[in-house]
Design a protein around this motif. Structure first.
Motif, mmCIF file in Angstrom:
data_model
loop_
_atom_site.group_PDB
_atom_site.id
_atom_site.type_symbol
_atom_site.label_atom_id
_atom_site.label_comp_id
_atom_site.label_asym_id
_atom_site.label_seq_id
_atom_site.Cartn_x
_atom_site.Cartn_y
_atom_site.Cartn_z
ATOM 1 N N PRO A 110 0.965 -1.295 -0.106
ATOM 2 C CA PRO A 110 -0.189 0.018 -0.034
ATOM 3 C C PRO A 110 0.671 1.261 -0.170
ATOM 4 O O PRO A 110 0.270 2.354 -0.157
ATOM 5 C CB PRO A 110 -0.646 -0.101 1.046
ATOM 6 C CG PRO A 110 -0.085 -0.752 2.142
ATOM 7 C CD PRO A 110 0.852 -2.078 1.282
ATOM 8 N N PHE A 111 2.301 1.009 0.262
ATOM 9 C CA PHE A 111 2.934 2.238 0.249
ATOM 10 C C PHE A 111 3.330 2.745 -0.681
ATOM 11 O O PHE A 111 3.866 4.033 -1.283
ATOM 12 C CB PHE A 111 4.221 1.982 1.165
ATOM 13 C CG PHE A 111 3.741 1.672 2.673
ATOM 14 C CD1 PHE A 111 3.603 2.619 3.620
ATOM 15 C CD2 PHE A 111 3.819 0.021 3.170
ATOM 16 C CE1 PHE A 111 3.212 2.316 5.002
ATOM 17 C CE2 PHE A 111 3.253 -0.015 4.409
ATOM 18 C CZ PHE A 111 3.263 1.024 5.196
ATOM 19 N N ASN A 112 3.424 2.013 -1.938
ATOM 20 C CA ASN A 112 3.850 2.266 -3.348
ATOM 21 C C ASN A 112 2.894 2.241 -4.429
ATOM 22 O O ASN A 112 3.044 2.342 -5.399
ATOM 23 C CB ASN A 112 5.019 1.276 -3.728
ATOM 24 C CG ASN A 112 6.360 1.686 -2.874
ATOM 25 O OD1 ASN A 112 6.764 2.849 -2.899
ATOM 26 N ND2 ASN A 112 7.009 0.791 -2.637
ATOM 27 N N SER A 113 1.658 1.535 -4.018
ATOM 28 C CA SER A 113 0.287 1.522 -5.125
ATOM 29 C C SER A 113 -0.317 2.697 -5.135
ATOM 30 O O SER A 113 -1.107 2.671 -6.032
ATOM 31 C CB SER A 113 -0.438 0.301 -4.578
ATOM 32 O OG SER A 113 -1.015 0.373 -3.550
ATOM 33 N N MET A 114 0.091 3.663 -4.290
ATOM 34 C CA MET A 114 -0.717 4.976 -4.414
ATOM 35 C C MET A 114 0.204 5.945 -5.259
ATOM 36 O O MET A 114 1.298 6.020 -4.779
ATOM 37 C CB MET A 114 -1.323 5.330 -3.237
ATOM 38 C CG MET A 114 -2.353 4.647 -2.858
ATOM 39 S SD MET A 114 -3.079 5.163 -1.017
ATOM 40 C CE MET A 114 -3.674 6.648 -1.313
#
Length: 344
Positions: A110-114
């Motif tokens: 979730p830290f890089n998918s946004m």
């Protein structure tokens, strides 16, 4: 029975391994072929409407490659995939766009998918703009309430660095749900979160699939989380599904030796509980040089001579929907080779 929303029939995804200059010259002079990595090999499963199925296995077993093949990021080497009864191989460009609206993915990280430059509102809005879906401000409020980010006004104008890991993953789930998909592909969606947040996200995913009526393929290496959220579990080993069963049946009566080892390795939260430590001998084979026959044979405590031949999937009990690829449960006569196929 209604038609399955997603069906795989012998799906395969192989990669050609990059060779060194010396190996390239060797192939040219010997007419040999480059090594192939069988990341996904002969996988068949049926996902019904409003069903949650898990895919479990060690790192490197092909889980994520399977997911990327399903979403169309990889082109299958062979096999068939059907969406609502229609072969995906027949899709045209506009069909793929509609497919990717109806089949959404929740990534592991979730830290890089946004996008760090997008607010939560912009993240949700982008999905709707891509698919030309009209929306109102209230739609953003409703979807955030659905994933338990309340009050929505508190989150809509925040950037990813203003959110915790659990909040980011909830936004990722909202981003998928806002398109009203039929299927969600969840790639280890809680593996990077702390334990308390994992439990909350898993409960929300389970509730959402029931309330919204969406189907889900949940991919993980952690059988304890898969059993919490899934109706049915498929166990993968080196690119193949070796056992598939309803969750309660698989946990209560695991049949394949690999499944038994995975279940026995689940930690028990009781410091006074005494049990023999469970270990699997050896290490998984190299995906570019797989053994013939059963791929688990070199690590299996129940290995037999017939394991040099690839086992077929059989149902081990009358009335059971379980399936296991193991010679321990096959009635064939090893001497005659009936009921088995050679693993080429």
């Amino acid at each position: 029975m209604s038609e399955p929303v997603l069906e795989l029939d012998g799906l395969e995804k192989h990669f050609v391994q990059r060779d060194s200059i010396w190996q390239t010259v060797k192939h040219a002079f010997t007419s040999s072929s480059p090594s192939r990595i069988r990341a996904v090999d002969d996988v068949s499963l049926t996902l019904d409407e409003n069903q949650v199925q898990g895919i479990i296995g060690e790192s490197g077993c092909g889980k994520t490659t399977l997911l990327k093949t399903l979403i169309g990021l990889y082109e299958p080497t062979s096999g068939d995939m059907y969406f609502n009864g229609r072969p995906v191989s027949e899709f045209e460009k506009r069909d793929w766009k509609e497919f990717r609206r109806r089949v959404q993915i929740v990534f592991q990280d979730p830290f890089n998918s946004m996008d760090p430059k997008y607010t939560v509102r912009a993240t949700l809005k982008e999905q709707l703009d891509i698919h030309d879906i009209p929306y109102e401000e209230g739609d953003f409020h409703d979807i955030l309430k659905q994933v338990k980010l309340s009050p929505p006004e508190k989150y809509l104008d925040r950037y990813p660095h203003h959110l915790s890991g659990g909040e980011k993953q909830r936004v990722s789930v909202a981003r998928a749900l806002i398109l009203e998909p039929e299927v969600i592909l969840a790639d280890e969606p809680v593996s990077m979160l702390d334990v308390s947040t994992q439990a909350a996200i898993l409960q929300d995913l389970r509730d959402l699939t029931r309330d919204v009526g969406v189907s889900m393929l949940y991919i993980s290496h952690d059988l304890s989380t898969v059993s919490y959220v899934c109706d049915r579990v498929n166990v993968m080993y080196l690119g193949r599904v070796v056992e598939s069963a309803e969750t309660e049946e698989l946990l209560g009566e695991p049949r394949h030796p690999y499944t038994q080892a995975l279940i026995n390795a689940i930690p028990i939260p009781d410091p006074h509980y005494d049990r023999e430590p469970m270990t699997i001998a050896g290490t998984p084979s190299d995906s570019s040089d797989l053994p013939s026959g059963c791929r688990f044979k070199d690590r299996c405590p129940d290995r037999m001579d017939v394991c040099d031949v690839a086992p077929r999937h059989v149902s081990p009990a009358d009335g059971s929907t379980a399936s296991v690829a193991c010679h321990l449960y096959d009635d064939h006569d090893p001497a005659e080779g009936e009921g088995v196929t050679v693993d080429e």
